[in-house]
Design a protein around this motif. Sequence first.
Motif, PDB file in Angstrom:
ATOM      1  N   HIS A 212      15.697 -20.049   4.469  1.00  0.00           N
ATOM      2  CA  HIS A 212      14.293 -20.375   4.713  1.00  0.00           C
ATOM      3  C   HIS A 212      13.597 -19.191   5.392  1.00  0.00           C
ATOM      4  CE1 HIS A 212      10.690 -22.568   5.836  1.00  0.00           C
ATOM      5  NE2 HIS A 212      10.882 -22.183   7.099  1.00  0.00           N
ATOM      6  N   GLN A 213      12.476 -18.777   4.810  1.00  0.00           N
ATOM      7  CA  GLN A 213      11.695 -17.661   5.352  1.00  0.00           C
ATOM      8  C   GLN A 213      10.341 -18.192   5.807  1.00  0.00           C
ATOM      9  OE1 GLN A 213      11.443 -13.747   3.267  1.00  0.00           O
ATOM     10  NE2 GLN A 213       9.275 -14.241   3.109  1.00  0.00           N
ATOM     11  N   GLN A 214       9.875 -17.701   6.952  1.00  0.00           N
ATOM     12  CA  GLN A 214       8.629 -18.231   7.506  1.00  0.00           C
ATOM     13  C   GLN A 214       7.971 -17.186   8.401  1.00  0.00           C
ATOM     14  OE1 GLN A 214       9.186 -22.053   9.340  1.00  0.00           O
ATOM     15  NE2 GLN A 214       7.136 -22.127  10.224  1.00  0.00           N
ATOM     16  N   VAL A 215       6.661 -17.315   8.566  1.00  0.00           N
ATOM     17  CA  VAL A 215       5.905 -16.535   9.551  1.00  0.00           C
ATOM     18  C   VAL A 215       5.324 -17.521  10.550  1.00  0.00           C
ATOM     19  CG1 VAL A 215       3.938 -15.019   9.948  1.00  0.00           C
ATOM     20  CG2 VAL A 215       5.369 -14.691   7.915  1.00  0.00           C
ATOM     21  N   ALA A 216       5.572 -17.282  11.833  1.00  0.00           N
ATOM     22  CA  ALA A 216       5.109 -18.216  12.856  1.00  0.00           C
ATOM     23  C   ALA A 216       4.766 -17.465  14.133  1.00  0.00           C
ATOM     24  CB  ALA A 216       6.175 -19.279  13.137  1.00  0.00           C
ATOM     25  N   GLU A 217       4.086 -18.179  15.049  1.00  0.00           N
ATOM     26  CA  GLU A 217       3.702 -17.576  16.323  1.00  0.00           C
ATOM     27  C   GLU A 217       4.849 -17.666  17.333  1.00  0.00           C
ATOM     28  OE1 GLU A 217       0.173 -19.603  17.560  1.00  0.00           O
ATOM     29  OE2 GLU A 217      -1.150 -18.188  16.516  1.00  0.00           O
ATOM     30  N   PHE A 218       5.024 -16.582  18.107  1.00  0.00           N
ATOM     31  CA  PHE A 218       6.031 -16.514  19.174  1.00  0.00           C
ATOM     32  C   PHE A 218       5.365 -15.953  20.425  1.00  0.00           C
ATOM     33  CE2 PHE A 218       8.576 -16.728  15.422  1.00  0.00           C
ATOM     34  CZ  PHE A 218       9.788 -17.301  15.777  1.00  0.00           C
ATOM     35  N   THR A 219       5.672 -16.569  21.533  1.00  0.00           N
ATOM     36  CA  THR A 219       5.232 -15.977  22.795  1.00  0.00           C
ATOM     37  C   THR A 219       6.226 -14.890  23.195  1.00  0.00           C
ATOM     38  OG1 THR A 219       6.465 -17.590  24.117  1.00  0.00           O
ATOM     39  CG2 THR A 219       4.190 -18.141  23.551  1.00  0.00           C
ATOM     40  N   LEU A 220       5.731 -13.850  23.856  1.00  0.00           N
ATOM     41  CA  LEU A 220       6.584 -12.755  24.322  1.00  0.00           C
ATOM     42  C   LEU A 220       6.930 -13.019  25.787  1.00  0.00           C
ATOM     43  CD1 LEU A 220       4.669  -9.725  22.739  1.00  0.00           C
ATOM     44  CD2 LEU A 220       6.538 -11.107  21.759  1.00  0.00           C
ATOM     45  N   ALA A 221       8.239 -13.099  26.088  1.00  0.00           N
ATOM     46  CA  ALA A 221       8.664 -13.397  27.458  1.00  0.00           C
ATOM     47  C   ALA A 221      10.013 -12.743  27.715  1.00  0.00           C
ATOM     48  CB  ALA A 221       8.742 -14.899  27.678  1.00  0.00           C
ATOM     49  N   ASP A 222      10.235 -12.358  28.954  1.00  0.00           N
ATOM     50  CA  ASP A 222      11.523 -11.793  29.360  1.00  0.00           C
ATOM     51  C   ASP A 222      12.529 -12.935  29.506  1.00  0.00           C
ATOM     52  OD1 ASP A 222      13.693 -10.554  30.482  1.00  0.00           O
ATOM     53  OD2 ASP A 222      12.535  -9.439  31.987  1.00  0.00           O
ATOM     54  N   ARG A 223      13.518 -12.972  28.609  1.00  0.00           N
ATOM     55  CA  ARG A 223      14.511 -14.037  28.612  1.00  0.00           C
ATOM     56  C   ARG A 223      15.884 -13.483  29.041  1.00  0.00           C
ATOM     57  NH1 ARG A 223      12.986 -18.607  25.891  1.00  0.00           N
ATOM     58  NH2 ARG A 223      15.171 -19.077  25.381  1.00  0.00           N
ATOM     59  N   THR A 224      15.863 -12.491  29.933  1.00  0.00           N
ATOM     60  CA  THR A 224      17.113 -11.857  30.360  1.00  0.00           C
ATOM     61  C   THR A 224      18.080 -12.879  30.958  1.00  0.00           C
ATOM     62  OG1 THR A 224      15.896  -9.815  30.842  1.00  0.00           O
ATOM     63  CG2 THR A 224      18.081 -10.029  31.803  1.00  0.00           C
ATOM     64  N   ASN A 225      17.569 -13.776  31.761  1.00  0.00           N
ATOM     65  CA  ASN A 225      18.426 -14.736  32.458  1.00  0.00           C
ATOM     66  C   ASN A 225      18.714 -15.997  31.630  1.00  0.00           C
ATOM     67  OD1 ASN A 225      18.465 -13.040  34.748  1.00  0.00           O
ATOM     68  ND2 ASN A 225      16.516 -13.919  35.470  1.00  0.00           N
ATOM     69  N   LEU A 226      18.281 -16.003  30.390  1.00  0.00           N
ATOM     70  CA  LEU A 226      18.513 -17.174  29.536  1.00  0.00           C
ATOM     71  C   LEU A 226      19.627 -16.878  28.536  1.00  0.00           C
ATOM     72  CD1 LEU A 226      14.792 -18.198  28.896  1.00  0.00           C
ATOM     73  CD2 LEU A 226      16.400 -19.153  30.565  1.00  0.00           C
ATOM     74  N   THR A 227      20.256 -17.912  28.053  1.00  0.00           N
ATOM     75  CA  THR A 227      21.417 -17.748  27.163  1.00  0.00           C
ATOM     76  C   THR A 227      21.023 -17.214  25.799  1.00  0.00           C
ATOM     77  OG1 THR A 227      22.482 -19.611  28.283  1.00  0.00           O
ATOM     78  CG2 THR A 227      23.389 -18.948  26.136  1.00  0.00           C
ATOM     79  N   TYR A 228      19.897 -17.650  25.289  1.00  0.00           N
ATOM     80  CA  TYR A 228      19.510 -17.282  23.919  1.00  0.00           C
ATOM     81  C   TYR A 228      18.254 -16.422  23.941  1.00  0.00           C
ATOM     82  CZ  TYR A 228      22.751 -21.093  22.946  1.00  0.00           C
ATOM     83  OH  TYR A 228      23.858 -21.898  22.925  1.00  0.00           O
ATOM     84  N   GLU A 229      18.259 -15.392  23.075  1.00  0.00           N
ATOM     85  CA  GLU A 229      17.119 -14.487  23.015  1.00  0.00           C
ATOM     86  C   GLU A 229      15.904 -15.120  22.343  1.00  0.00           C
ATOM     87  OE1 GLU A 229      20.109 -13.779  21.744  1.00  0.00           O
ATOM     88  OE2 GLU A 229      20.861 -11.859  22.513  1.00  0.00           O
ATOM     89  N   VAL A 230      16.122 -16.155  21.554  1.00  0.00           N
ATOM     90  CA  VAL A 230      15.025 -16.781  20.794  1.00  0.00           C
ATOM     91  C   VAL A 230      15.051 -18.283  21.037  1.00  0.00           C
ATOM     92  CG1 VAL A 230      14.066 -17.213  18.488  1.00  0.00           C
ATOM     93  CG2 VAL A 230      15.092 -14.982  19.013  1.00  0.00           C
ATOM     94  N   LEU A 231      13.854 -18.847  21.185  1.00  0.00           N
ATOM     95  CA  LEU A 231      13.692 -20.285  21.300  1.00  0.00           C
ATOM     96  C   LEU A 231      12.786 -20.745  20.153  1.00  0.00           C
ATOM     97  CD1 LEU A 231      13.982 -22.943  23.027  1.00  0.00           C
ATOM     98  CD2 LEU A 231      11.781 -22.314  24.049  1.00  0.00           C
ATOM     99  N   ILE A 232      13.260 -21.720  19.375  1.00  0.00           N
ATOM    100  CA  ILE A 232      12.456 -22.267  18.273  1.00  0.00           C
ATOM    101  C   ILE A 232      11.866 -23.591  18.742  1.00  0.00           C
ATOM    102  CG2 ILE A 232      12.487 -23.134  15.898  1.00  0.00           C
ATOM    103  CD1 ILE A 232      12.892 -20.132  16.125  1.00  0.00           C
ATOM    104  N   GLY A 233      10.513 -23.634  18.789  1.00  0.00           N
ATOM    105  CA  GLY A 233       9.814 -24.819  19.265  1.00  0.00           C
ATOM    106  C   GLY A 233       9.180 -25.622  18.128  1.00  0.00           C
ATOM    107  N   ARG A 234       8.320 -26.542  18.552  1.00  0.00           N
ATOM    108  CA  ARG A 234       7.739 -27.468  17.581  1.00  0.00           C
ATOM    109  C   ARG A 234       6.798 -26.801  16.593  1.00  0.00           C
ATOM    110  NH1 ARG A 234       7.267 -30.562  22.284  1.00  0.00           N
ATOM    111  NH2 ARG A 234       5.010 -30.219  22.380  1.00  0.00           N
ATOM    112  N   ASN A 235       6.193 -25.679  16.953  1.00  0.00           N
ATOM    113  CA  ASN A 235       5.279 -25.029  16.013  1.00  0.00           C
ATOM    114  C   ASN A 235       6.005 -24.534  14.768  1.00  0.00           C
ATOM    115  OD1 ASN A 235       6.528 -22.902  17.630  1.00  0.00           O
ATOM    116  ND2 ASN A 235       5.061 -21.492  16.660  1.00  0.00           N
ATOM    117  N   VAL A 236       7.323 -24.285  14.885  1.00  0.00           N
ATOM    118  CA  VAL A 236       8.123 -23.914  13.719  1.00  0.00           C
ATOM    119  C   VAL A 236       8.727 -25.148  13.069  1.00  0.00           C
ATOM    120  CG1 VAL A 236      10.205 -22.705  12.969  1.00  0.00           C
ATOM    121  CG2 VAL A 236       8.618 -21.579  14.529  1.00  0.00           C
ATOM    122  N   LEU A 237       9.207 -26.066  13.888  1.00  0.00           N
ATOM    123  CA  LEU A 237       9.899 -27.238  13.361  1.00  0.00           C
ATOM    124  C   LEU A 237       8.968 -28.177  12.610  1.00  0.00           C
ATOM    125  CD1 LEU A 237      12.033 -28.100  16.521  1.00  0.00           C
ATOM    126  CD2 LEU A 237      12.830 -26.967  14.446  1.00  0.00           C
TER     127      LEU A 237
END
Length: 265
Positions: A212-237
């Motif tokens: 599946h290929q898609q173009v969607a909006e992502f917020t830019l945030a420092d996720r150094t202390n988080l386990t995953y580099e990417v979070l998929i939210g409801r705007n994609v789902l």
Amino acid sequence: MGFKRFRAALHKLPVALIAGVILLTGCSADRYFMVPKTDLNELGASVKSQRATLVTMENNASVRHQQVIENNRAATDTILHAIATQVEKPECPPMPAQTACPATDMSKGRADRLKGKVIVGEVENFYLAGPGLIYKARIDSGAETSSIDARNITRFERDGSNWVRFDVPVPGKDKFVTLEKEVSRRVRVIQASSEEAERRVVVELQFFIGDHQQVAEFTLADRTNLTYEVLIGRNVLRDVMLIDVGKEYATELPESIRNGDGSES
């Protein structure tokens, strides 16, 4: 001599009497049973006429009987023809061909679907087009907007539009790739660990999850202390994906992406 003649006469007397009786009887019979010749001719003509009438009636009856048989046969043939033309002969339906399930072309990636929506697990491989980087993304229906790990975020203006320059980490390596994107909008985000709202830049990114290929909006945030580099939210789902909470990595990226040649970008 006289006596002998008398006895002879007595012997002859019965014969005479019998003859006389027969004669009288014959006369009487002629009187009652003899029919004039003219009447016999009329009777014969009547018999012939009646015989001819009977023959004619017999012939007519035979002709009418034959006509009835032919009419019945013609009516039966008509009914049978109508039945044959209007009612098709029943046939057993052909056995459907047994088709084998098509083999999955793993070179194009894999993503199961339900009613057109991609089924994803709680964690999926996420391919960021452009730099050609593969991250591990957490699928979270509780987040409104998706987010990606970004460092050194710098806003600037280009041709009268707002742009942003930022660095994204290279998975497994201590290095970064710099990207420049036009700013779509800015959002206010309140973190659970902070009472103050943080304003974040939102950009559009192209990505792959499975095939599946898609173009969607992502917020830019420092996720150094988080386990995953990417979070998929409801705007994609929303209207696109369904989460199977009992699975991880329910999809598979195309082979060209997994081999790192970047041809899917």
